[in-house]
Design a protein around this motif. Structure first.
Motif, PDB file in Angstrom:
ATOM      1  N   ARG A  29      14.800 101.952  68.591  1.00  0.00           N
ATOM      2  CA  ARG A  29      14.716 103.034  69.537  1.00  0.00           C
ATOM      3  C   ARG A  29      13.477 102.875  70.204  1.00  0.00           C
ATOM      4  O   ARG A  29      13.388 103.334  71.389  1.00  0.00           O
ATOM      5  N   LYS A  30      12.413 102.150  69.855  1.00  0.00           N
ATOM      6  CA  LYS A  30      11.183 102.233  70.586  1.00  0.00           C
ATOM      7  C   LYS A  30      10.794 101.073  71.273  1.00  0.00           C
ATOM      8  O   LYS A  30      10.198 101.010  72.355  1.00  0.00           O
ATOM      9  N   LEU A  31      11.241  99.831  70.954  1.00  0.00           N
ATOM     10  CA  LEU A  31      10.969  98.694  71.576  1.00  0.00           C
ATOM     11  C   LEU A  31      11.882  98.353  72.577  1.00  0.00           C
ATOM     12  O   LEU A  31      13.144  98.339  72.402  1.00  0.00           O
ATOM     13  N   LYS A  32      11.423  97.959  73.757  1.00  0.00           N
ATOM     14  CA  LYS A  32      12.368  97.617  74.948  1.00  0.00           C
ATOM     15  C   LYS A  32      12.300  96.324  75.062  1.00  0.00           C
ATOM     16  O   LYS A  32      11.497  95.528  74.915  1.00  0.00           O
ATOM     17  N   GLY A  33      13.264  95.606  75.728  1.00  0.00           N
ATOM     18  CA  GLY A  33      13.521  94.106  75.840  1.00  0.00           C
ATOM     19  C   GLY A  33      14.459  93.575  75.271  1.00  0.00           C
ATOM     20  O   GLY A  33      15.534  94.326  74.831  1.00  0.00           O
ATOM     21  N   ASN A  34      14.720  92.389  75.758  1.00  0.00           N
ATOM     22  CA  ASN A  34      15.849  91.547  75.176  1.00  0.00           C
ATOM     23  C   ASN A  34      15.748  91.098  73.741  1.00  0.00           C
ATOM     24  O   ASN A  34      14.707  90.684  73.388  1.00  0.00           O
ATOM     25  N   ARG A  35      16.819  91.546  73.010  1.00  0.00           N
ATOM     26  CA  ARG A  35      16.694  91.570  71.672  1.00  0.00           C
ATOM     27  C   ARG A  35      16.857  90.050  70.987  1.00  0.00           C
ATOM     28  O   ARG A  35      16.618  89.800  69.767  1.00  0.00           O
ATOM     29  N   GLY A  36      17.200  89.012  71.823  1.00  0.00           N
ATOM     30  CA  GLY A  36      16.788  87.663  71.394  1.00  0.00           C
ATOM     31  C   GLY A  36      15.570  87.106  71.695  1.00  0.00           C
ATOM     32  O   GLY A  36      15.496  85.999  71.107  1.00  0.00           O
ATOM     33  N   THR A  37      14.715  87.760  71.986  1.00  0.00           N
ATOM     34  CA  THR A  37      13.341  87.283  72.183  1.00  0.00           C
ATOM     35  C   THR A  37      12.279  87.715  71.181  1.00  0.00           C
ATOM     36  O   THR A  37      12.486  87.881  70.140  1.00  0.00           O
ATOM     37  N   ARG A  38      11.111  88.222  71.694  1.00  0.00           N
ATOM     38  CA  ARG A  38      10.079  88.778  70.923  1.00  0.00           C
ATOM     39  C   ARG A  38      10.467  89.920  70.134  1.00  0.00           C
ATOM     40  O   ARG A  38       9.951  90.205  69.208  1.00  0.00           O
ATOM     41  N   VAL A  39      11.318  90.826  70.564  1.00  0.00           N
ATOM     42  CA  VAL A  39      11.849  92.052  69.861  1.00  0.00           C
ATOM     43  C   VAL A  39      12.238  91.521  68.676  1.00  0.00           C
ATOM     44  O   VAL A  39      11.883  92.390  67.754  1.00  0.00           O
ATOM     45  N   LYS A  40      12.888  90.571  68.576  1.00  0.00           N
ATOM     46  CA  LYS A  40      13.599  90.223  67.285  1.00  0.00           C
ATOM     47  C   LYS A  40      12.470  89.785  66.408  1.00  0.00           C
ATOM     48  O   LYS A  40      12.566  90.067  65.015  1.00  0.00           O
ATOM     49  N   GLU A  41      11.523  89.178  66.662  1.00  0.00           N
ATOM     50  CA  GLU A  41      10.578  88.492  65.984  1.00  0.00           C
ATOM     51  C   GLU A  41       9.659  89.838  65.375  1.00  0.00           C
ATOM     52  O   GLU A  41       9.302  89.716  64.223  1.00  0.00           O
ATOM     53  N   HIS A  42       9.537  90.752  66.331  1.00  0.00           N
ATOM     54  CA  HIS A  42       8.728  91.955  65.677  1.00  0.00           C
ATOM     55  C   HIS A  42       9.468  92.598  64.626  1.00  0.00           C
ATOM     56  O   HIS A  42       8.915  93.194  63.735  1.00  0.00           O
ATOM     57  N   THR A  43      10.914  92.855  64.897  1.00  0.00           N
ATOM     58  CA  THR A  43      11.841  93.596  63.973  1.00  0.00           C
ATOM     59  C   THR A  43      11.654  92.885  62.560  1.00  0.00           C
ATOM     60  O   THR A  43      11.589  93.528  61.612  1.00  0.00           O
ATOM     61  N   GLN A  44      11.762  91.529  62.637  1.00  0.00           N
ATOM     62  CA  GLN A  44      11.535  90.714  61.275  1.00  0.00           C
ATOM     63  C   GLN A  44      10.393  90.883  60.698  1.00  0.00           C
ATOM     64  O   GLN A  44      10.365  91.058  59.348  1.00  0.00           O
ATOM     65  N   ARG A  45       9.266  90.997  61.417  1.00  0.00           N
ATOM     66  CA  ARG A  45       7.938  91.237  60.697  1.00  0.00           C
ATOM     67  C   ARG A  45       7.996  92.490  60.072  1.00  0.00           C
ATOM     68  O   ARG A  45       7.351  92.786  58.959  1.00  0.00           O
ATOM     69  N   ALA A  46       8.403  93.510  60.985  1.00  0.00           N
ATOM     70  CA  ALA A  46       8.196  94.908  60.515  1.00  0.00           C
ATOM     71  C   ALA A  46       9.092  95.107  59.211  1.00  0.00           C
ATOM     72  O   ALA A  46       8.786  95.847  58.233  1.00  0.00           O
ATOM     73  N   LYS A  47      10.374  94.465  59.300  1.00  0.00           N
ATOM     74  CA  LYS A  47      11.026  94.391  57.972  1.00  0.00           C
ATOM     75  C   LYS A  47      10.371  93.831  56.824  1.00  0.00           C
ATOM     76  O   LYS A  47      10.561  94.587  55.751  1.00  0.00           O
ATOM     77  N   LYS A  48       9.747  92.866  56.893  1.00  0.00           N
ATOM     78  CA  LYS A  48       8.930  92.561  55.635  1.00  0.00           C
ATOM     79  C   LYS A  48       7.854  93.105  55.501  1.00  0.00           C
ATOM     80  O   LYS A  48       7.594  93.646  54.038  1.00  0.00           O
ATOM     81  N   ILE A  49       7.192  93.914  56.305  1.00  0.00           N
ATOM     82  CA  ILE A  49       5.975  94.718  56.041  1.00  0.00           C
ATOM     83  C   ILE A  49       6.884  95.964  55.250  1.00  0.00           C
ATOM     84  O   ILE A  49       6.327  96.595  54.283  1.00  0.00           O
ATOM     85  N   ALA A  50       7.831  96.609  55.729  1.00  0.00           N
ATOM     86  CA  ALA A  50       8.692  97.544  55.163  1.00  0.00           C
ATOM     87  C   ALA A  50       8.960  97.457  53.603  1.00  0.00           C
ATOM     88  O   ALA A  50       8.574  98.171  52.779  1.00  0.00           O
ATOM     89  N   ALA A  51       9.233  96.226  53.213  1.00  0.00           N
ATOM     90  CA  ALA A  51       9.731  95.969  51.950  1.00  0.00           C
ATOM     91  C   ALA A  51       8.356  95.582  51.065  1.00  0.00           C
ATOM     92  O   ALA A  51       8.488  96.166  49.808  1.00  0.00           O
ATOM     93  N   VAL A  52       7.253  95.139  51.460  1.00  0.00           N
ATOM     94  CA  VAL A  52       6.185  95.180  50.701  1.00  0.00           C
ATOM     95  C   VAL A  52       5.669  96.634  50.455  1.00  0.00           C
ATOM     96  O   VAL A  52       5.195  96.896  49.324  1.00  0.00           O
ATOM     97  N   ILE A  53       5.528  97.517  51.569  1.00  0.00           N
ATOM     98  CA  ILE A  53       5.055  98.821  51.404  1.00  0.00           C
ATOM     99  C   ILE A  53       6.015  99.660  50.264  1.00  0.00           C
ATOM    100  O   ILE A  53       5.379 100.347  49.385  1.00  0.00           O
ATOM    101  N   TRP A  54       7.361  99.246  50.597  1.00  0.00           N
ATOM    102  CA  TRP A  54       8.262 100.184  49.257  1.00  0.00           C
ATOM    103  C   TRP A  54       7.980  99.632  48.162  1.00  0.00           C
ATOM    104  O   TRP A  54       7.972 100.474  47.070  1.00  0.00           O
TER     105      TRP A  54
END
Length: 80
Positions: A29-54
């Motif tokens: 909802r917040k990140l703008k841009g092409n989903r095939g570029t850096r946004v995908k990397e940010h999303t993957q990193r955020a998922k890992k952080i979410a798993a660790v915090i959970w």
């Protein structure tokens, strides 16, 4: 004082996936841009952080407080 309940391995995996989906939805909802570029990397990193915090606090992305993110940054930056 509340007793901490430790879920079994299958439930733990399922709950982790739920928080990863929540994090992906929040970022998409917040990140703008092409989903095939850096946004995908940010999303993957955020998922890992979410798993660790959970795993540590049993809270999802919509429930984060500063202490959760500070703990993550302190623990992940302290390891070489």
């Amino acid at each position: 004082m509340r007793e901490r309940v430790t879920p079994g391995p299958s439930l733990k995996k399922e709950l982790t996936l739920v928080w990863e989906v929540h994090m992906e939805h929040l970022l998409n909802r917040k990140l703008k841009g092409n989903r095939g570029t850096r946004v995908k990397e940010h999303t993957q990193r955020a998922k890992k952080i979410a798993a660790v915090i959970w795993t540590r606090f049993h809270v999802g992305p919509y429930q984060y407080q500063v202490k959760h993110l500070k703990w993550y940054l302190d623990t992940k930056n302290s390891t070489p």
